[in-house]
Motif scaffolding. Structure first.
Motif, PDB file in Angstrom:
ATOM      1  N   PRO A  30       8.924  10.047  -2.662  1.00  0.00           N
ATOM      2  CA  PRO A  30       7.882  10.559  -1.765  1.00  0.00           C
ATOM      3  C   PRO A  30       8.305  10.454  -0.312  1.00  0.00           C
ATOM      4  N   GLY A  31       7.573  11.151   0.547  1.00  0.00           N
ATOM      5  CA  GLY A  31       7.852  11.083   1.968  1.00  0.00           C
ATOM      6  C   GLY A  31       7.365   9.790   2.574  1.00  0.00           C
ATOM      7  N   ARG A  32       7.578   9.686   3.836  1.00  0.00           N
ATOM      8  CA  ARG A  32       7.153   8.493   4.561  1.00  0.00           C
ATOM      9  C   ARG A  32       5.635   8.480   4.740  1.00  0.00           C
ATOM     10  N   ALA A  33       5.157   7.401   5.344  1.00  0.00           N
ATOM     11  CA  ALA A  33       3.739   7.277   5.672  1.00  0.00           C
ATOM     12  C   ALA A  33       3.629   7.154   7.183  1.00  0.00           C
ATOM     13  N   PRO A  34       3.725   8.253   7.914  1.00  0.00           N
ATOM     14  CA  PRO A  34       3.737   8.187   9.376  1.00  0.00           C
ATOM     15  C   PRO A  34       2.365   7.835   9.933  1.00  0.00           C
ATOM     16  N   ALA A  35       2.368   7.133  11.047  1.00  0.00           N
ATOM     17  CA  ALA A  35       1.114   6.721  11.673  1.00  0.00           C
ATOM     18  C   ALA A  35       0.266   7.919  12.068  1.00  0.00           C
ATOM     19  N   GLN A  36       0.923   9.004  12.500  1.00  0.00           N
ATOM     20  CA  GLN A  36       0.187  10.171  12.957  1.00  0.00           C
ATOM     21  C   GLN A  36      -0.647  10.786  11.839  1.00  0.00           C
ATOM     22  N   ALA A  37      -0.149  10.701  10.598  1.00  0.00           N
ATOM     23  CA  ALA A  37      -0.908  11.264   9.476  1.00  0.00           C
ATOM     24  C   ALA A  37      -2.243  10.548   9.316  1.00  0.00           C
ATOM     25  N   MET A  38      -2.233   9.229   9.390  1.00  0.00           N
ATOM     26  CA  MET A  38      -3.482   8.485   9.249  1.00  0.00           C
ATOM     27  C   MET A  38      -4.391   8.699  10.454  1.00  0.00           C
ATOM     28  N   ARG A  39      -3.812   8.780  11.637  1.00  0.00           N
ATOM     29  CA  ARG A  39      -4.641   8.998  12.829  1.00  0.00           C
ATOM     30  C   ARG A  39      -5.316  10.368  12.772  1.00  0.00           C
ATOM     31  N   LEU A  40      -4.604  11.401  12.319  1.00  0.00           N
ATOM     32  CA  LEU A  40      -5.202  12.723  12.187  1.00  0.00           C
ATOM     33  C   LEU A  40      -6.314  12.717  11.143  1.00  0.00           C
ATOM     34  N   PHE A  41      -6.093  11.999  10.054  1.00  0.00           N
ATOM     35  CA  PHE A  41      -7.119  11.903   9.010  1.00  0.00           C
ATOM     36  C   PHE A  41      -8.382  11.236   9.546  1.00  0.00           C
ATOM     37  N   LEU A  42      -8.229  10.134  10.254  1.00  0.00           N
ATOM     38  CA  LEU A  42      -9.392   9.422  10.782  1.00  0.00           C
ATOM     39  C   LEU A  42     -10.095  10.233  11.870  1.00  0.00           C
ATOM     40  N   HIS A  74      -2.845   0.298  -6.214  1.00  0.00           N
ATOM     41  CA  HIS A  74      -1.509   0.898  -6.156  1.00  0.00           C
ATOM     42  C   HIS A  74      -1.594   2.368  -6.541  1.00  0.00           C
ATOM     43  N   GLY A  75      -0.494   3.065  -6.361  1.00  0.00           N
ATOM     44  CA  GLY A  75      -0.413   4.474  -6.722  1.00  0.00           C
ATOM     45  C   GLY A  75       1.037   4.880  -6.832  1.00  0.00           C
ATOM     46  N   ALA A  76       1.272   6.182  -7.082  1.00  0.00           N
ATOM     47  CA  ALA A  76       2.648   6.651  -7.251  1.00  0.00           C
ATOM     48  C   ALA A  76       3.441   6.525  -5.964  1.00  0.00           C
ATOM     49  N   SER A  77       2.817   6.826  -4.836  1.00  0.00           N
ATOM     50  CA  SER A  77       3.531   6.752  -3.567  1.00  0.00           C
ATOM     51  C   SER A  77       2.899   5.792  -2.581  1.00  0.00           C
ATOM     52  N   GLY A  78       1.604   5.501  -2.746  1.00  0.00           N
ATOM     53  CA  GLY A  78       0.941   4.570  -1.854  1.00  0.00           C
ATOM     54  C   GLY A  78       0.534   5.147  -0.516  1.00  0.00           C
ATOM     55  N   ARG A  79       0.592   6.459  -0.383  1.00  0.00           N
ATOM     56  CA  ARG A  79       0.297   7.038   0.932  1.00  0.00           C
ATOM     57  C   ARG A  79      -0.789   8.102   0.890  1.00  0.00           C
ATOM     58  N   ASP A  80      -1.229   8.521  -0.287  1.00  0.00           N
ATOM     59  CA  ASP A  80      -2.236   9.577  -0.359  1.00  0.00           C
ATOM     60  C   ASP A  80      -3.576   8.973  -0.766  1.00  0.00           C
ATOM     61  N   ARG A  81      -3.935   9.062  -2.052  1.00  0.00           N
ATOM     62  CA  ARG A  81      -5.212   8.491  -2.486  1.00  0.00           C
ATOM     63  C   ARG A  81      -5.264   6.983  -2.258  1.00  0.00           C
ATOM     64  N   THR A  82      -4.132   6.315  -2.529  1.00  0.00           N
ATOM     65  CA  THR A  82      -4.100   4.872  -2.310  1.00  0.00           C
ATOM     66  C   THR A  82      -4.280   4.543  -0.836  1.00  0.00           C
ATOM     67  N   GLY A  83      -3.593   5.295   0.033  1.00  0.00           N
ATOM     68  CA  GLY A  83      -3.712   5.045   1.464  1.00  0.00           C
ATOM     69  C   GLY A  83      -5.104   5.306   1.987  1.00  0.00           C
ATOM     70  N   VAL A  84      -5.756   6.375   1.487  1.00  0.00           N
ATOM     71  CA  VAL A  84      -7.114   6.687   1.923  1.00  0.00           C
ATOM     72  C   VAL A  84      -8.083   5.595   1.479  1.00  0.00           C
ATOM     73  N   LEU A  85      -7.979   5.173   0.216  1.00  0.00           N
ATOM     74  CA  LEU A  85      -8.893   4.139  -0.289  1.00  0.00           C
ATOM     75  C   LEU A  85      -8.711   2.832   0.469  1.00  0.00           C
ATOM     76  N   ALA A  86      -7.454   2.434   0.695  1.00  0.00           N
ATOM     77  CA  ALA A  86      -7.209   1.192   1.433  1.00  0.00           C
ATOM     78  C   ALA A  86      -7.771   1.285   2.857  1.00  0.00           C
ATOM     79  N   ALA A  87      -7.601   2.450   3.493  1.00  0.00           N
ATOM     80  CA  ALA A  87      -8.131   2.623   4.851  1.00  0.00           C
ATOM     81  C   ALA A  87      -9.651   2.551   4.859  1.00  0.00           C
ATOM     82  N   LEU A  88     -10.301   3.175   3.875  1.00  0.00           N
ATOM     83  CA  LEU A  88     -11.762   3.135   3.812  1.00  0.00           C
ATOM     84  C   LEU A  88     -12.276   1.709   3.654  1.00  0.00           C
ATOM     85  N   VAL A  89     -11.648   0.954   2.769  1.00  0.00           N
ATOM     86  CA  VAL A  89     -12.086  -0.428   2.551  1.00  0.00           C
ATOM     87  C   VAL A  89     -11.952  -1.237   3.831  1.00  0.00           C
TER      88      VAL A  89
END
Length: 384
Positions: A142-154, A83-98
């Motif tokens: 916090p802001g939303r967790a848009p799909a485009q943000a994760m796609r750009l990161f990957l 978990h994290g404060a917003s669930g979309r930054d460090r938490t989102g990156v770690l979950a995606a990596l796993v």
């Protein structure tokens, strides 16, 4: 001055006799001046200036991500909550990596990331109530967790490093062994993804490593069979030319779990023979990667290859003073066919060997699987 001095300024007693509060100012001790330090030399009477620590934000979060992956991969650390404060930054990156290291497709990872927003919207009142009860100041929504943000990161990750696996290995130090532990800890049936392929010249260093690690494991348990450094790259290059060398991996592109050699004649151990058998040698597993049953399943793959070549016997040998390995082969259906008192082991010298054999029939051995495709699980046994 060895300790900080205190300067106290206090008001005198008032007419009512009340003592005024004292204001205390701490003055740091006088700093000593270090002797000048000449460039490139710190000797007697010279003291190098203290090295200031590099802020964590400069070092990045790679070390934290590596520790988090290791913690998740540790079977004894569960159950875990990510978990994290917003669930979309460090938490989102770690979950995606796993998820990506486990082999989950990118679309599923992006969909999982976007579920952060709706999940937060369902419980704002409960969250704020919990923050108030714990005297935690309410954070800015916090802001939303848009799909485009994760796609750009990957996409950026793939552009810079080639793949998520390459990024994890190069930047996080998440080697094949750590990825294998992740798969073993989180996937329901990791042993079902064992795949086989023919080895090539690029696999020679891996084969040498597998052999040396197996030798060290044997020595650590008092098994007198192999020694590190006995077989180098020249041996495995020669086997690639005159025999077959097979690699077992976790998934089509996963880490190497084991390997074995398949010969079509073995004059040193069996002497001249008609072309009715295949000879298995150097059945090796990586004990940090291989799931239970890998040794038995590699042996079964060798048996299928022998049948496909029109031969009906699988033969092998092991040191006569290795009862554990003899018991393993006996449990796989192999019978003793003789003893070779002076087996020539090449760099290993001469030793007494037990010769074992199994007759292969199509109703005993499963039909062959295509190289590079998953092999369905068989009964799990201890890896030899």
């Amino acid at each position: 001055m060895s300790a900080p001095s205190s300067i106290c300024a206090a008001r005198a007693r008032s007419r009512r006799g009340a003592r005024a509060r004292a204001r205390v100012a701490r003055v740091p001790p006088r700093e000593r001046r270090a002797p000048p330090v000449r460039a490139g030399r710190v000797g007697r009477g010279h003291r190098a200036p203290p090295r200031r620590p590099v802020p964590a934000r400069r070092r990045g979060r790679r070390g934290e991500l590596r520790r988090a992956l290791a913690l998740i991969a540790d079977e004894g650390s569960g159950p875990l909550v990510l978990h994290g404060a917003s669930g979309r930054d460090r938490t989102g990156v770690l979950a995606a990596l796993v998820l990506l290291l486990l082999g989950v497709d990118e679309d599923t990872v992006v969909d999982d990331f976007t579920r952060t927003g709706p999940a937060r919207d369902r419980t704002p009142a409960a969250r704020h109530a919990a923050q108030a009860a714990a005297a935690i100041p309410r954070a800015t929504p916090p802001g939303r967790a848009p799909a485009q943000a994760m796609r750009l990161f990957l996409a950026a990750l793939a552009q810079r490093h080639g793949s998520v696996r390459a990024y994890a290995a190069e930047r996080l130090g998440a080697d094949n062994a750590l990825v294998a532990r992740l798969r073993h800890a989180l996937l329901e049936r990791p042993v079902d993804t064992l795949c086989f392929r023919r080895a090539d010249a690029a696999d020679v260093p891996v084969l040498v490593r597998l052999r040396d690690e197996a030798a060290r494991w044997q020595i650590g348990r008092g098994i007198a069979q192999w020694k590190p450094g006995e077989l180098g790259e020249d041996h495995f290059r020669a086997r690639l030319e005159d025999s077959e060398v097979w690699i077992a991996t976790l998934g089509p592109e996963g880490p190497v779990a084991g390997a074995f050699e398949l010969w079509w004649e073995d004059l040193a151990a069996w002497g001249p023979q008609p072309p009715v058998a295949g000879y298995v040698h150097r059945l090796m597993t990586d004990r940090q990667v291989a799931p239970a049953g890998t040794g038995r399943r590699m042996l079964a793959h060798a048996e299928r290859r022998i049948l496909a070549a029109g031969r009906t016997l699988c033969r092998l040998d092991c040191r006569a003073n290795n009862p554990r390995l003899r018991a393993f082969y006996a449990s796989a259906g192999y019978q003793v066919r003789g003893e070779h008192p002076f087996r020539d082991g090449g760099p290993a010298g001469r030793f007494a060997a037990t010769l074992l054999e199994r007759r292969l029939t199509s109703d005993v051995v499963a039909p062959p699987a295509l190289a590079g495709t998953p092999l369905e699980a068989t009964a799990a046994t201890a890896t030899p």
